[in-house]
Design a protein around this motif. Structure first.
Motif, mmCIF file in Angstrom:
data_model
loop_
_atom_site.group_PDB
_atom_site.id
_atom_site.type_symbol
_atom_site.label_atom_id
_atom_site.label_comp_id
_atom_site.label_asym_id
_atom_site.label_seq_id
_atom_site.Cartn_x
_atom_site.Cartn_y
_atom_site.Cartn_z
ATOM 1 N N ILE A 162 11.805 -1.237 -74.190
ATOM 2 C CA ILE A 162 12.199 -0.567 -75.418
ATOM 3 C C ILE A 162 13.703 -0.405 -75.470
ATOM 4 C CG2 ILE A 162 12.100 1.670 -76.546
ATOM 5 C CD1 ILE A 162 9.288 1.872 -75.865
ATOM 6 N N GLU A 163 14.276 -0.130 -74.298
ATOM 7 C CA GLU A 163 15.707 0.120 -74.261
ATOM 8 C C GLU A 163 16.485 -1.163 -74.538
ATOM 9 O OE1 GLU A 163 16.602 2.127 -70.579
ATOM 10 O OE2 GLU A 163 18.586 1.216 -70.693
ATOM 11 N N ARG A 164 16.033 -2.257 -73.930
ATOM 12 C CA ARG A 164 16.788 -3.509 -74.021
ATOM 13 C C ARG A 164 16.267 -4.425 -75.110
ATOM 14 N NH1 ARG A 164 21.399 -3.261 -71.175
ATOM 15 N NH2 ARG A 164 21.025 -1.774 -69.507
ATOM 16 N N ARG A 165 15.146 -4.094 -75.692
ATOM 17 C CA ARG A 165 14.540 -4.868 -76.765
ATOM 18 C C ARG A 165 14.247 -6.299 -76.347
ATOM 19 N NH1 ARG A 165 17.259 -1.868 -81.293
ATOM 20 N NH2 ARG A 165 17.014 0.224 -80.449
ATOM 21 N N HIS A 166 13.658 -6.470 -75.177
ATOM 22 C CA HIS A 166 13.247 -7.820 -74.810
ATOM 23 C C HIS A 166 11.861 -7.797 -74.178
ATOM 24 C CE1 HIS A 166 16.012 -7.087 -71.128
ATOM 25 N NE2 HIS A 166 14.887 -6.455 -70.952
ATOM 26 N N ARG A 167 11.260 -8.984 -74.147
ATOM 27 C CA ARG A 167 9.916 -9.137 -73.616
ATOM 28 C C ARG A 167 9.933 -10.115 -72.451
ATOM 29 N NH1 ARG A 167 5.827 -7.362 -77.107
ATOM 30 N NH2 ARG A 167 6.429 -7.310 -79.293
ATOM 31 N N LEU A 168 8.876 -10.073 -71.660
ATOM 32 C CA LEU A 168 8.722 -11.028 -70.570
ATOM 33 C C LEU A 168 7.246 -11.328 -70.383
ATOM 34 C CD1 LEU A 168 10.117 -12.571 -68.269
ATOM 35 C CD2 LEU A 168 9.674 -10.618 -66.809
ATOM 36 N N SER A 169 6.943 -12.613 -70.225
ATOM 37 C CA SER A 169 5.571 -13.008 -69.898
ATOM 38 C C SER A 169 5.517 -13.392 -68.435
ATOM 39 C CB SER A 169 5.131 -14.220 -70.727
ATOM 40 O OG SER A 169 5.015 -13.879 -72.058
ATOM 41 N N ILE A 170 4.515 -12.887 -67.748
ATOM 42 C CA ILE A 170 4.383 -13.157 -66.308
ATOM 43 C C ILE A 170 3.027 -13.790 -66.079
ATOM 44 C CG2 ILE A 170 4.251 -12.119 -64.026
ATOM 45 C CD1 ILE A 170 5.845 -9.819 -65.124
ATOM 46 N N LYS A 171 3.007 -14.832 -65.297
ATOM 47 C CA LYS A 171 1.724 -15.457 -65.003
ATOM 48 C C LYS A 171 1.558 -15.576 -63.504
ATOM 49 C CE LYS A 171 0.354 -18.958 -67.556
ATOM 50 N NZ LYS A 171 0.018 -20.291 -68.034
ATOM 51 N N ALA A 172 0.335 -15.347 -63.032
ATOM 52 C CA ALA A 172 0.011 -15.545 -61.616
ATOM 53 C C ALA A 172 -1.266 -16.375 -61.559
ATOM 54 C CB ALA A 172 -0.202 -14.204 -60.926
ATOM 55 N N LEU A 173 -1.311 -17.307 -60.612
ATOM 56 C CA LEU A 173 -2.500 -18.152 -60.496
ATOM 57 C C LEU A 173 -3.397 -17.592 -59.407
ATOM 58 C CD1 LEU A 173 -0.771 -21.611 -60.740
ATOM 59 C CD2 LEU A 173 -2.092 -20.453 -62.466
ATOM 60 N N ILE A 174 -4.636 -17.354 -59.742
ATOM 61 C CA ILE A 174 -5.571 -16.736 -58.796
ATOM 62 C C ILE A 174 -6.714 -17.707 -58.563
ATOM 63 C CG2 ILE A 174 -7.083 -14.782 -58.418
ATOM 64 C CD1 ILE A 174 -5.467 -13.266 -60.394
ATOM 65 N N PRO A 175 -7.005 -18.017 -57.323
ATOM 66 C CA PRO A 175 -8.121 -18.952 -57.094
ATOM 67 C C PRO A 175 -9.455 -18.316 -57.460
ATOM 68 C CG PRO A 175 -7.262 -18.087 -55.034
ATOM 69 C CD PRO A 175 -6.340 -17.609 -56.094
ATOM 70 N N LYS A 176 -10.299 -19.099 -58.115
ATOM 71 C CA LYS A 176 -11.583 -18.547 -58.554
ATOM 72 C C LYS A 176 -12.466 -18.204 -57.377
ATOM 73 C CE LYS A 176 -12.037 -20.867 -62.988
ATOM 74 N NZ LYS A 176 -12.710 -21.889 -63.762
ATOM 75 N N SER A 177 -12.308 -18.981 -56.282
ATOM 76 C CA SER A 177 -13.199 -18.724 -55.154
ATOM 77 C C SER A 177 -12.869 -17.420 -54.466
ATOM 78 C CB SER A 177 -13.079 -19.878 -54.166
ATOM 79 O OG SER A 177 -11.698 -20.088 -53.906
ATOM 80 N N ASN A 178 -11.640 -16.974 -54.567
ATOM 81 C CA ASN A 178 -11.262 -15.729 -53.884
ATOM 82 C C ASN A 178 -10.384 -14.924 -54.830
ATOM 83 O OD1 ASN A 178 -10.781 -13.780 -51.982
ATOM 84 N ND2 ASN A 178 -9.095 -14.896 -51.033
ATOM 85 N N ALA A 179 -10.989 -14.371 -55.866
ATOM 86 C CA ALA A 179 -10.207 -13.763 -56.941
ATOM 87 C C ALA A 179 -9.874 -12.323 -56.603
ATOM 88 C CB ALA A 179 -10.997 -13.818 -58.247
ATOM 89 N N ARG A 180 -8.782 -12.157 -55.858
ATOM 90 C CA ARG A 180 -8.379 -10.796 -55.496
ATOM 91 C C ARG A 180 -6.905 -10.619 -55.819
ATOM 92 N NH1 ARG A 180 -10.908 -8.145 -51.742
ATOM 93 N NH2 ARG A 180 -13.003 -8.906 -51.383
ATOM 94 N N VAL A 181 -6.575 -9.502 -56.411
ATOM 95 C CA VAL A 181 -5.184 -9.201 -56.731
ATOM 96 C C VAL A 181 -4.970 -7.722 -56.442
ATOM 97 C CG1 VAL A 181 -3.456 -9.288 -58.557
ATOM 98 C CG2 VAL A 181 -5.395 -10.803 -58.655
ATOM 99 N N PRO A 182 -3.809 -7.334 -55.969
ATOM 100 C CA PRO A 182 -3.551 -5.893 -55.866
ATOM 101 C C PRO A 182 -3.438 -5.271 -57.264
ATOM 102 C CG PRO A 182 -1.736 -7.176 -54.932
ATOM 103 C CD PRO A 182 -2.735 -8.143 -55.419
#
Lengths: 402, 369, 176
Positions: C96-116
């Motif tokens: 909001i302060e800087r008026r910008h956006r960011l898209s982040i992508k992470a690839l997660i293996p389907k066989s072991n789909a765990r993310v913190p």
């Protein structure tokens, strides 16, 4: 909620023997908290939402929203129908501001079509429709909030104007609630003759009636007592919970996507200082209470009128639909476009693999995010306040569940 | 005036009529019972018609305040027969009692509520000579009987086996108890001026000044007491802005949620009968009761015994009561609902001290002037 | 800042888990929208991040004064193809302060789909992660309240995956 629900009287000490030799006699009074279901059928939850509330008398000690009663798998459907066929589904998540939903989806798909030019008249018509819809949505928010608090009459007055708005939309696209009017590349068809004049008449009448709503509901002493200092969301809490729109501006944060990250014609309007962004200042009670959020919504309606008037002054004849092929194949890519919905930021995240059907069509509904804040806000308030707080978040369950 | 009369003989005009036309040899107690029965029948009819009319009036008043018409079709002119049609519909509904409900209490609650209001209304005079019972302790009797409705409401909330109904009952009990005090204190003020609890006599004592010697004009503390009484009466009858016990948008219908059909219509009738009762008490003890320039004129022209005078006086009282009811409806559709803790704060911290001040002031005024 | 500036700054401060970027191609002159002349990509640029470091990454995004991404706008997943071994976890940040956006992508293996789980950094992630978990079968480690949010508690399967088979009946109600 924890499995043990303690009541209000806890006897932790053992009975004593007094100096006179008597033994103190203590009445073992265990009160248990009452677990009540607010919803899914309830007049005040604005749709089918169930909030499991634990109360100690009238004091709410725990709240847990349960969603999914209106889940219609919109995102899965987006992966199974063609791009243009998905448009009617977008109307139906936030059915009170369907034009905004159409716009969000169309803009997200247009972001994947670089070089597509949307005609100026189409942008003008889009803006008029979107802002009129914003007024309609805020009228419902105000009217139903009055109903929740017990003021029955502002609801009818608000719907009087909303009926006119819906009649205007019926004239331009044939539908009163779910429009599918704003399409990829422009709008569906041009406005019928006389429509723009009628919009101008609507603006004139609305400005008078707005004063009625303000005097009858917003500054009514009993209403202020019911909503001021109730459900206070601080700025840090609002940012942590990802709130946007009137929820955020009601907590004093000066941010509006239309002015700060403009899209369509809002950049021009901002340069010409056509409209202001309404931010609450905590006039009655604490900054960030329910009154502030309603105040932002009600006063925003007047700003929308200014935007509509600007469009009416600057609209010129021309085409209304850009040059898009009959069978739409969107290039490979992914885009996220967020627009300012009456409830917050409506985000569409669209992924395409070059074909006729989307790979992913994600909808980030602001109501979904707004409901999450109830878990934190409701404990510690009275039951009547719980109703006031749920009403002030202005949730539409269609958008919460999609 | 000081000749002790038997209660039966003094009771009502029906007894007199029956005594005139009854065959000889019929014992007094049979006559008295029949007279009482006739009186009760007339009272029930009167209150039922009144409730039906009030419901129609409420729907028209609310409609017009909300920019719409209200009932327009049933019966022709502005839907006058709407309440009648609704009543017939309610009579034909299925009698639902929830599975976990406490059956005896569930069935008893509406009866208690309605019976206490009917009882309170027996003290109300229809015209200066036609009354169900001339009770010397009229006002006291009315207050006592109308308080009994709380028992019925709490019973209804408890017996409904629904947590939301229980909330409505709890709020009702707290609210009514809180507002009994300002109600009674506010009524003490005109009592100090008029000196009698009998409704008929209180009305007679306001007949000076061509029928305009109302109690509000007799003592400057009576007008604030009228406002206090009206506010407390709104809270007693559970009308907006104090309609938390039946808060529609929060609790569906509060303590009345599980009631349907004829049982619900008892609660409904009780609400309008209570509104009428409070309006009549306000009309008699603050606004002159039967007295007005028109009744004064009628009395001069036709004499105190003529039926025209009686009818005029009764009509004037009815008009005042109807205005009070209209005012209550007007407030209901304009103001939002006050929260329960704010209701209690208002009752205990603001209305009660103000009422005490009014009583003190009125007493001092009466002593001096 | 525009995306280039944000990415440069992220590299400069050594944001943990930053793996790379993907940016859309520029338009070829004479190209009509909807009829791309050559393969490539349209749309938004995004930053590719290691899924195990994602919590630290968005914490830096939030706390760094020049980035100042206070709001996590969206946290979702994508199943690009039935035979693709990875799921995408996509986050959208807004400042909001800087008026910008960011898209982040992470690839997660389907066989072991765990993310913190990102709940500690942005409270709004809590509900978004619940929806992701029930729809895609991703396990968010450390999530305080991992219940189903939109689906009933006893739903079997992960509906948004491309290889999902619709059930024939649910509690005796036919789903045909």
């Amino acid at each position: 909620m924890s499995s043990e629900s303690r009541g209000s009287i806890h006897l932790d000490e053992a009975p004593r023997t007094l100096a006179s030799g008597e033994r103190e006699f203590m009445l073992d009074v265990h009160t248990q908290d009452l677990e009540v279901n607010m919803g899914p059928q309830h007049p005040a939850t604005h749709g089918v939402m169930r909030i499991l509330i634990r109360t100690d008398g009238e004091l709410v000690t725990g709240a847990q929203p349960h969603l999914g009663y209106l889940h219609r798998c919109a995102e899965k459907i987006g992966e199974n129908v063609e791009w243009l066929q998905y448009l009617p589904y977008t109307d139906r998540y936030d059915y009170l501001s369907a034009m905004n939903n159409n716009l969000g989806y169309s803009m997200a798909v247009e972001a994947l079509m670089p070089g597509l030019e949307i005609p100026r008249r189409a942008q003008m018509l889009r803006t008029i429709c979107v802002e009129l819809n914003r007024i309609g949505s805020h009228l419902v928010a105000m009217g139903t909030y009055g109903l929740d608090i017990g003021a029955f009459t502002p609801f009818f007055y608000a719907f009087r104007e909303r009926e006119w708005m819906m009649a205007l939309f019926e004239k331009i696209c044939g539908a009163r609630l779910t429009y599918s009017y704003i399409r990829i590349g422009g709008v569906f068809n041009d406005s019928p003759p006389g429509w723009l004049q009628e919009v101008e008449r609507f603006c004139d009448v609305f400005e008078e009636k707005w004063q009625e709503y303000y005097d009858l509901l917003v500054v009514n002493q009993i209403f202020v007592q019911r909503t001021a200092n109730v459900g206070v969301i601080s700025k840090a809490m609002a940012l942590d919970f990802g709130l946007t729109g009137p929820m955020l501006r009601g907590s004093g944060v000066d941010f509006d996507l239309r002015r700060d990250m403009p899209y369509m014609l809002y950049g021009e309007m901002t340069k010409q200082k056509v409209f202001d962004v309404i931010v609450a200042r905590g006039e009655m009670g604490t900054l960030g209470d329910c009154w502030d959020r309603l105040y932002v919504r009600v006063v925003e309606m007047m700003e929308s009128i200014k935007q509509v008037r600007w469009c009416l002054d600057n609209i010129k004849p021309g085409p209304v639909l850009g040059d898009i092929p009959k069978v739409l194949r969107i290039p490979i890519g992914e885009a996220y476009v967020g627009i300012e919905n009456p409830r917050g930021e409506l985000g569409h995240y669209v992924v395409s693999d070059g074909g006729k059907i989307a790979v992913r069509c994600r909808v980030r509904g602001p109501s979904f995010v707004n409901v999450a804040v109830l878990e934190e806000l409701l404990p510690g308030t009275l039951l009547a306040d719980a109703v006031a707080i749920v009403g002030s978040t202005d949730v539409v369950i269609g958008e919460t569940d999609r | 005036m000081n000749v002790p009369m038997s209660a039966v003989e003094r009771s009502n005009v029906f007894y007199d009529l029956l005594a005139k036309f009854a065959p000889a040899g019929v014992p007094t107690w049979v006559l008295a019972l029949t007279a009482a029965g006739v009186g009760v029948g007339i009272l029930i009819t009167f209150v039922s018609v009144l409730a039906m009319f009030s419901v129609w009036m409420e729907r028209k008043v609310s409609g017009h305040i909300q920019c719409r018409y209200g009932p327009m079709y049933v019966g022709g002119w502005h839907g006058w027969a709407q309440s009648l049609a609704d009543g017939i519909k309610l009579l034909s509904k299925e009698d639902l009692i929830p599975l976990g409900a406490d059956r005896p209490l569930f069935m008893l609650a509406p009866a208690i509520v309605l019976a206490s209001i009917f009882g309170a209304l027996t003290a109300m005079p229809l015209t200066p000579s036609v009354y169900f019972a001339d009770i010397d302790l009229g006002l006291f009797f009315i207050l006592a009987m109308s308080s009994m409705t709380t028992i019925g409401v709490v019973m209804a909330g408890w017996a409904s086996a629904s947590k939301w109904s229980l909330y409505g009952a709890m709020r009702e009990a707290a609210q009514v108890v809180a507002y009994e005090i300002p109600l009674g204190l506010a009524l003490l003020v005109p009592l100090l001026v008029v000196g009698t609890l009998n409704l008929r006599e209180a009305s007679e004592l306001q007949s000076g000044w061509y029928g305009m010697h109302w109690l509000v004009f007799q003592n400057p503390f009576v007008f604030p007491a009228l406002l206090l009484f009206f506010t407390a009466a709104l809270a007693e009858t559970k009308r907006a802005p104090f309609d938390l016990p039946e808060a529609e948008s929060e609790l569906v219908a509060g303590f009345m949620t599980e009631y349907s059909g004829i049982r619900w219509s008892f609660f409904f009738m009780e609400e309008y009968a209570a509104m009428f009762l409070m309006s009549v008490v306000a009309a008699i003890f603050f606004l002159g009761g039967f007295e007005s320039p028109v009744t004064h004129l009628a009395r001069e022209q036709f004499g105190a015994d003529s039926p025209i005078y009686q009818a005029t006086a009764g009509f004037v009282l009815l008009l005042k009561a109807m205005f009070g009811i209209f005012l209550m409806m007007w407030l209901r559709w304009t103001l939002p609902r006050v929260r329960i803790d704010q209701v209690m704060t208002m009752g205990y911290k603001y209305l009660t001290p103000l009422a005490l001040v009014c009583v003190l002031g009125a007493g001092v005024w009466e002593a001096i002037f | 800042m525009d995306f280039q500036g944000i990415h440069d700054h992220l590299r400069a401060i050594g944001a943990p888990g930053l793996l790379g970027v993907d940016e859309p191609r520029a338009m070829v002159p004479g190209e009509k929208p909807g009829h791309p002349k050559d393969p490539g990509r349209a749309g938004d640029p995004y930053v590719l991040v290691d899924p195990n470091k994602i919590v630290e990454f968005i914490a830096i995004c939030r706390d760094d004064p020049r980035l100042a991404f206070e709001i996590l706008m969206d946290l979702t997943a994508v199943d690009p193809k039935a035979d693709d071994p990875n799921l995408w976890l996509v986050l959208q940040l807004l400042s909001i302060e800087r008026r910008h956006r960011l898209s982040i992508k992470a690839l997660i293996p389907k066989s072991n789909a765990r993310v913190p789980s990102c709940t500690a950094v942005h409270r709004t992630a809590q509900w978004h992660e619940r929806e992701c978990a029930e729809m895609y079968g991703i396990k968010f480690e450390g999530h305080p309240d991992p219940r189903n949010i939109l689906l009933p508690d006893d739903w079997v399967g992960f509906p948004m995956r491309k290889d999902y088979e619709f059930p024939k009946e649910y509690h005796g109600i036919s789903c045909e």
